[in-house]
Design an enzyme around this catalytic site. Structure first.
Site, PDB file in Angstrom:
ATOM      1  N   HIS A   1       1.822 -12.335   4.224  1.00 12.27           N
ATOM      2  CA  HIS A   1       2.752 -12.295   5.351  1.00 12.27           C
ATOM      3  C   HIS A   1       2.485 -11.087   6.224  1.00 12.27           C
ATOM      4  O   HIS A   1       2.012 -10.059   5.760  1.00 12.27           O
ATOM      5  CB  HIS A   1       4.222 -12.337   4.919  1.00 12.27           C
ATOM      6  CG  HIS A   1       4.751 -11.189   4.119  1.00 12.27           C
ATOM      7  ND1 HIS A   1       4.283 -10.831   2.886  1.00 12.27           N
ATOM      8  CD2 HIS A   1       5.771 -10.318   4.370  1.00 12.27           C
ATOM      9  CE1 HIS A   1       4.982  -9.811   2.396  1.00 12.27           C
ATOM     10  NE2 HIS A   1       5.885  -9.462   3.280  1.00 12.27           N
TER      11      HIS A   1
ATOM     12  N   GLU B 284       1.529  -5.977  -0.503  1.00 14.63           N
ATOM     13  CA  GLU B 284       2.515  -6.038  -1.600  1.00 14.63           C
ATOM     14  C   GLU B 284       1.948  -6.742  -2.828  1.00 14.63           C
ATOM     15  O   GLU B 284       2.446  -6.558  -3.944  1.00 14.63           O
ATOM     16  CB  GLU B 284       3.786  -6.768  -1.136  1.00 14.63           C
ATOM     17  CG  GLU B 284       4.602  -5.980  -0.124  1.00 14.63           C
ATOM     18  CD  GLU B 284       5.944  -6.648   0.203  1.00 14.63           C
ATOM     19  OE1 GLU B 284       6.798  -5.973   0.786  1.00 14.63           O
ATOM     20  OE2 GLU B 284       6.135  -7.847  -0.113  1.00 14.63           O
TER      21      GLU B 284
ATOM     22  N   HIS C 246      11.829  -0.876   0.665  1.00 17.12           N
ATOM     23  CA  HIS C 246      11.445  -1.087   2.063  1.00 17.12           C
ATOM     24  C   HIS C 246      12.174  -0.081   2.949  1.00 17.12           C
ATOM     25  O   HIS C 246      12.943  -0.457   3.831  1.00 17.12           O
ATOM     26  CB  HIS C 246      11.755  -2.515   2.490  1.00 17.12           C
ATOM     27  CG  HIS C 246      11.091  -3.570   1.642  1.00 17.12           C
ATOM     28  ND1 HIS C 246      11.491  -3.867   0.363  1.00 17.12           N
ATOM     29  CD2 HIS C 246      10.045  -4.393   1.913  1.00 17.12           C
ATOM     30  CE1 HIS C 246      10.717  -4.839  -0.119  1.00 17.12           C
ATOM     31  NE2 HIS C 246       9.837  -5.165   0.797  1.00 17.12           N
TER      32      HIS C 246
ATOM     33  N   HIS D 207       9.473 -11.707  -2.885  1.00 15.46           N
ATOM     34  CA  HIS D 207      10.851 -11.186  -2.870  1.00 15.46           C
ATOM     35  C   HIS D 207      11.466 -11.277  -1.464  1.00 15.46           C
ATOM     36  O   HIS D 207      12.234 -10.406  -1.065  1.00 15.46           O
ATOM     37  CB  HIS D 207      10.902  -9.763  -3.454  1.00 15.46           C
ATOM     38  CG  HIS D 207      10.068  -8.748  -2.707  1.00 15.46           C
ATOM     39  ND1 HIS D 207       9.420  -7.709  -3.350  1.00 15.46           N
ATOM     40  CD2 HIS D 207       9.785  -8.597  -1.387  1.00 15.46           C
ATOM     41  CE1 HIS D 207       8.788  -6.973  -2.453  1.00 15.46           C
ATOM     42  NE2 HIS D 207       9.002  -7.491  -1.255  1.00 15.46           N
TER      43      HIS D 207
HETATM   44  C1  DHB Z   1      10.168 -10.337   4.520  1.00 11.73           C
HETATM   45  C2  DHB Z   1      10.370  -9.073   3.977  1.00 11.73           C
HETATM   46  C3  DHB Z   1       9.719  -8.708   2.809  1.00 11.73           C
HETATM   47  O1  DHB Z   1       9.928  -7.495   2.227  1.00 11.73           O
HETATM   48  C4  DHB Z   1       8.852  -9.576   2.184  1.00 11.73           C
HETATM   49  O2  DHB Z   1       8.233  -9.134   1.081  1.00 11.73           O
HETATM   50  C5  DHB Z   1       8.654 -10.843   2.708  1.00 11.73           C
HETATM   51  C6  DHB Z   1       9.313 -11.224   3.883  1.00 11.73           C
HETATM   52  C7  DHB Z   1      10.916 -10.736   5.749  1.00 11.73           C
HETATM   53  O3  DHB Z   1      11.598  -9.874   6.337  1.00 11.73           O
HETATM   54  O4  DHB Z   1      10.834 -11.906   6.137  1.00 11.73           O
HETATM   55 FE    FE Z   2       8.597  -6.953   0.734  1.00 15.67          FE
END
Ligand code: DHB
Ligand code: FE
Length: 280
Positions: free
Chosen positions: A193, A240, A59, A12
């Site tokens: 990530h 996540e 978030h 997402h």
């Molecule tokens: C980013 C934010 C998110 O919530 C995620 O799931 C993936 C990437 C971002 O800020 O790049």
């Molecule tokens: Fe996220």
């Protein structure tokens, strides 16, 4: 009775939403990602559910660190896009299904999942970006939406197994709803990530792809994934991925992988999209 027709797993990443909103999907950086989504979007268009349950995390947009519910279900008639600091996304509000949502809340709580009930909830990129990935830019979303939030922002987050078991309970709840409607479930977030600290920018494409494959081939192993493993292999925000297991748990014991696509990078993130259907 209501029927669960498919599960979808997707990242997402907020910049995917920004790219759609600004008409930049054909830019060289983004074209390969959106080309990859194309066949899935066609399939989704041909398999319209009446309601989609979107499992995602807020978030710190609607919730703050003052109150951290582990699992929350949105029972409101409407959910507006949240302002995440640069104004709300210009996407339609999500129309809820209070009757089904209250049925889910009752069934889940009586089956010992102590849900927090949200009568008002603004939805951030965790929920709106998956809707855009699935449905593109319609005037109104083509189905009703029930947001289901999982805390993965503040440890302790729920375990992979707990998330899978919540999915099981959601399936039971859907199937005990006495209206003849179709329901899909989206598990969102990840994939690997890390947005801050020494390992910022970490992506583990091999782990992501094995995770996606094991949703159909070996969900029992995924259920045993520890937080430590996710953090080590997928970075701090890789946690996540437990939300994909809510989606997987809602499907049957054996599933077929109808669609799978993986692309790196999307912003700082491994971006995956899977569609799973019950095999039987
Ligand atoms: C980013 C934010 C998110 O919530 C995620 O799931 C993936 C990437 C971002 O800020 O790049
Ligand atoms: Fe996220």
């Amino acid at each position: 009775m209501a029927k669960l027709i498919y599960g979808l797993g997707t990242s997402h990443v907020p910049s995917i939403g920004v790219t759609i909103d600004n008409g930049k999907t054909q830019d060289p950086y983004w074209k390969p990602l959106f080309d990859g989504y194309k066949p899935a979007r066609q399939w989704i268009d041909e398999h319209k559910p009446d309601v989609v349950i979107v499992v995602y995390n807020d978030h710190a947009s609607s919730f703050s660190l003052e109150l951290i519910p582990t699992f929350t279900i949105g029972v409101a008639p409407i959910f507006n896009p949240a302002d995440e600091g640069y104004g709300p996304r210009q996407v339609p509000p999500a129309i809820g299904d209070p009757e089904l949502a209250w049925h889910l809340a009752e069934s889940l709580i009586l089956n010992e999942f102590d849900m927090t009930i949200a009568n008002k909830l603004d939805i951030d990129h965790g929920c709106t970006v998956p809707l855009s990935i699935a449905f593109d830019q319609p005037e109104q979303w083509p189905c009703k939406v029930i947001p289901l939030c999982v805390n993965v922002v503040q440890y302790p987050a729920p375990t992979a197994k707990r998330c899978f078991d919540l999915g099981r309970a959601i399936r039971k709840a859907v199937e005990s709803y006495d209206k003849d409607i179709t329901v899909a479930i989206f598990g969102t977030g990840g994939l690997s990530h890390q947005l801050q600290g020494e390992r910022a920018g970490l992506i583990n494409a091999e782990y992501d792809q094995t995770f996606m494959k094991n949703l159909s081939e070996d969900p029992e192993t995924l259920k045993k994934t520890s937080h430590l493993e996710l953090m080590r292999e997928c970075g701090s925000e890789g946690i996540e991925m437990v939300m994909w297991l809510v989606m997987r748990g809602a499907l049957g014991e054996e599933v077929k992988e109808t669609f799978s696509f993986y692309h790196v990078p999307a912003s700082n993130t491994g971006a995956g999209l899977v569609i799973l259907e019950d095999k039987y």
